[in-house]
Design a protein around this motif. Structure first.
Motif, PDB file in Angstrom:
ATOM      1  N   GLY A   1       0.817  -1.213   0.000  1.00 31.86           N
ATOM      2  CA  GLY A   1       0.000   0.000   0.000  1.00 31.86           C
ATOM      3  C   GLY A   1       0.848   1.259   0.000  1.00 31.86           C
ATOM      4  N   TRP A   2       1.913   1.250   0.801  1.00 30.61           N
ATOM      5  CA  TRP A   2       2.796   2.421   0.835  1.00 30.61           C
ATOM      6  C   TRP A   2       3.527   2.600  -0.490  1.00 30.61           C
ATOM      7  N   ARG A   3       3.946   1.503  -1.102  1.00 33.70           N
ATOM      8  CA  ARG A   3       4.622   1.606  -2.410  1.00 33.70           C
ATOM      9  C   ARG A   3       3.671   2.176  -3.456  1.00 33.70           C
ATOM     10  N   GLU A   4       2.443   1.665  -3.455  1.00 34.19           N
ATOM     11  CA  GLU A   4       1.440   2.149  -4.419  1.00 34.19           C
ATOM     12  C   GLU A   4       1.164   3.628  -4.181  1.00 34.19           C
ATOM     13  N   ALA A   5       0.965   4.008  -2.929  1.00 32.47           N
ATOM     14  CA  ALA A   5       0.664   5.401  -2.601  1.00 32.47           C
ATOM     15  C   ALA A   5       1.821   6.318  -2.982  1.00 32.47           C
ATOM     16  N   SER A   6       3.051   5.887  -2.705  1.00 38.52           N
ATOM     17  CA  SER A   6       4.212   6.733  -2.992  1.00 38.52           C
ATOM     18  C   SER A   6       4.414   6.952  -4.486  1.00 38.52           C
ATOM     19  N   ALA A   7       3.870   6.065  -5.303  1.00 35.54           N
ATOM     20  CA  ALA A   7       3.997   6.192  -6.755  1.00 35.54           C
ATOM     21  C   ALA A   7       2.910   7.084  -7.361  1.00 35.54           C
ATOM     22  N   ARG A   8       1.884   7.415  -6.577  1.00 39.03           N
ATOM     23  CA  ARG A   8       0.817   8.283  -7.084  1.00 39.03           C
ATOM     24  C   ARG A   8       1.332   9.711  -7.215  1.00 39.03           C
ATOM     25  N   ALA A   9       1.037  10.352  -8.325  1.00 40.38           N
ATOM     26  CA  ALA A   9       1.540  11.699  -8.605  1.00 40.38           C
ATOM     27  C   ALA A   9       1.161  12.693  -7.511  1.00 40.38           C
ATOM     28  N   GLU A  10      -0.074  12.642  -7.031  1.00 39.56           N
ATOM     29  CA  GLU A  10      -0.503  13.619  -6.033  1.00 39.56           C
ATOM     30  C   GLU A  10       0.211  13.429  -4.692  1.00 39.56           C
ATOM     31  N   VAL A  11       0.557  12.212  -4.363  1.00 37.69           N
ATOM     32  CA  VAL A  11       1.309  11.954  -3.127  1.00 37.69           C
ATOM     33  C   VAL A  11       2.754  12.402  -3.305  1.00 37.69           C
TER      34      VAL A  11
ATOM     35  N   ARG B   1      18.620   7.930  17.099  1.00 39.99           N
ATOM     36  CA  ARG B   1      17.878   7.050  16.202  1.00 39.99           C
ATOM     37  C   ARG B   1      17.055   7.910  15.272  1.00 39.99           C
ATOM     38  N   LEU B   2      16.831   7.413  14.093  1.00 37.10           N
ATOM     39  CA  LEU B   2      16.044   8.112  13.096  1.00 37.10           C
ATOM     40  C   LEU B   2      14.720   7.385  12.934  1.00 37.10           C
ATOM     41  N   TYR B   3      13.626   8.128  13.052  1.00 44.07           N
ATOM     42  CA  TYR B   3      12.296   7.560  12.862  1.00 44.07           C
ATOM     43  C   TYR B   3      11.659   8.164  11.626  1.00 44.07           C
ATOM     44  N   VAL B   4      10.918   7.334  10.915  1.00 44.62           N
ATOM     45  CA  VAL B   4      10.272   7.723   9.664  1.00 44.62           C
ATOM     46  C   VAL B   4       8.908   7.045   9.583  1.00 44.62           C
ATOM     47  N   THR B   5       8.169   7.377   8.542  1.00 49.54           N
ATOM     48  CA  THR B   5       6.908   6.677   8.296  1.00 49.54           C
ATOM     49  C   THR B   5       7.126   5.640   7.193  1.00 49.54           C
ATOM     50  N   GLY B   6       6.230   4.675   7.136  1.00 45.88           N
ATOM     51  CA  GLY B   6       6.306   3.667   6.076  1.00 45.88           C
ATOM     52  C   GLY B   6       6.224   4.306   4.696  1.00 45.88           C
ATOM     53  N   LEU B   7       5.382   5.329   4.562  1.00 47.84           N
ATOM     54  CA  LEU B   7       5.259   6.035   3.285  1.00 47.84           C
ATOM     55  C   LEU B   7       6.579   6.686   2.899  1.00 47.84           C
ATOM     56  N   GLU B   8       7.268   7.295   3.863  1.00 45.29           N
ATOM     57  CA  GLU B   8       8.557   7.926   3.560  1.00 45.29           C
ATOM     58  C   GLU B   8       9.566   6.903   3.041  1.00 45.29           C
TER      59      GLU B   8
ATOM     60  N   GLY C   1      11.563   4.161  -3.783  1.00 42.64           N
ATOM     61  CA  GLY C   1      11.155   4.388  -5.168  1.00 42.64           C
ATOM     62  C   GLY C   1      12.071   5.381  -5.849  1.00 42.64           C
ATOM     63  N   GLY C   2      12.480   6.416  -5.122  1.00 42.68           N
ATOM     64  CA  GLY C   2      13.416   7.400  -5.666  1.00 42.68           C
ATOM     65  C   GLY C   2      14.801   6.844  -5.851  1.00 42.68           C
ATOM     66  N   VAL C   3      15.207   5.975  -4.947  1.00 45.60           N
ATOM     67  CA  VAL C   3      16.541   5.368  -5.038  1.00 45.60           C
ATOM     68  C   VAL C   3      16.628   4.478  -6.264  1.00 45.60           C
TER      69      VAL C   3
ATOM     70  N   GLU D   1      -2.304   4.564   5.294  1.00 40.82           N
ATOM     71  CA  GLU D   1      -2.034   4.064   6.641  1.00 40.82           C
ATOM     72  C   GLU D   1      -0.789   4.742   7.196  1.00 40.82           C
ATOM     73  N   TYR D   2      -0.887   5.186   8.449  1.00 41.73           N
ATOM     74  CA  TYR D   2       0.231   5.859   9.101  1.00 41.73           C
ATOM     75  C   TYR D   2       0.895   4.909  10.082  1.00 41.73           C
TER      76      TYR D   2
END
Length: 168
Positions: A11-21, A58-65, A71-73, A153-154
């Motif tokens: 879900g996060w991969r799909e969302a991150s690929a959406r242009a608006e996201v 420690r570094l914390y992030v979200t699954g979407l990030e 995806g950018g890498v 999802e967060y």
């Protein structure tokens, strides 16, 4: 990986690929970068901030990030044939970088342009601690709102653990 976790990552991969996201994340990061630039911190490119265990942070992030980052890498800077990310680090090779970010190469961030929120805010320069927490909380709230606005999802997680899960 359990099916539920696998579904979250999909879900996060799909969302991150959406242009608006993508546009929303880029806009959030650009606004954050401008906010930080106005504070005037200096980065000496020491690489200390990426050595989490040594620097005791420690570094914390979200699954979407993480999904957006990966995806950018692979898409923007990686080798399409081998799916090898920037800097020649293929996920997961975390054992070769114990206690540190695997994207730090020769003391520098090899993925600086697409780094997550926490990386953008953290400076080891003395005196920056006074504003870092407030800026972080503000933009983390905006990131949470972005998730809500786009029905994503967060989840908040450790950077290295999240990268390992995403690469599994």
């Amino acid at each position: 990986m359990r099916d539920a976790e696998s579904g979250l990552w999909a879900g996060w991969r799909e969302a991150s690929a959406r242009a608006e996201v993508d546009v929303a994340l880029r806009g959030l990061y650009a606004e954050l970068d401008a906010t930080i630039a106005a504070k005037g911190p200096t980065c000496w490119s020491s690489g200390k901030c990426c050595k989490f265990v040594e620097f005791e942070h420690r570094l914390y992030v979200t699954g979407l990030e993480i999904a957006w980052f990966l995806g950018g890498v692979t898409a923007a800077e990686g080798d399409a044939e081998t799916n090898e990310p920037c800097g020649g680090i293929r996920l997961p090779q975390f054992a070769e970088h114990p206690g540190a970010c695997p994207y730090q190469i020769d003391g520098l961030c090899s993925t600086h342009a697409i780094r997550p929120l926490g990386c953008r805010i953290f400076f080891c320069q003395q005196g920056t601690e006074a504003w870092q927490q407030d800026v972080y909380e503000d933009f983390l709230g905006r990131l949470q709102s972005l998730h809500q606005a786009h029905g994503i999802e967060y989840r908040y997680m450790d950077w290295i653990a999240g990268l390992e899960q995403a690469g599994a």
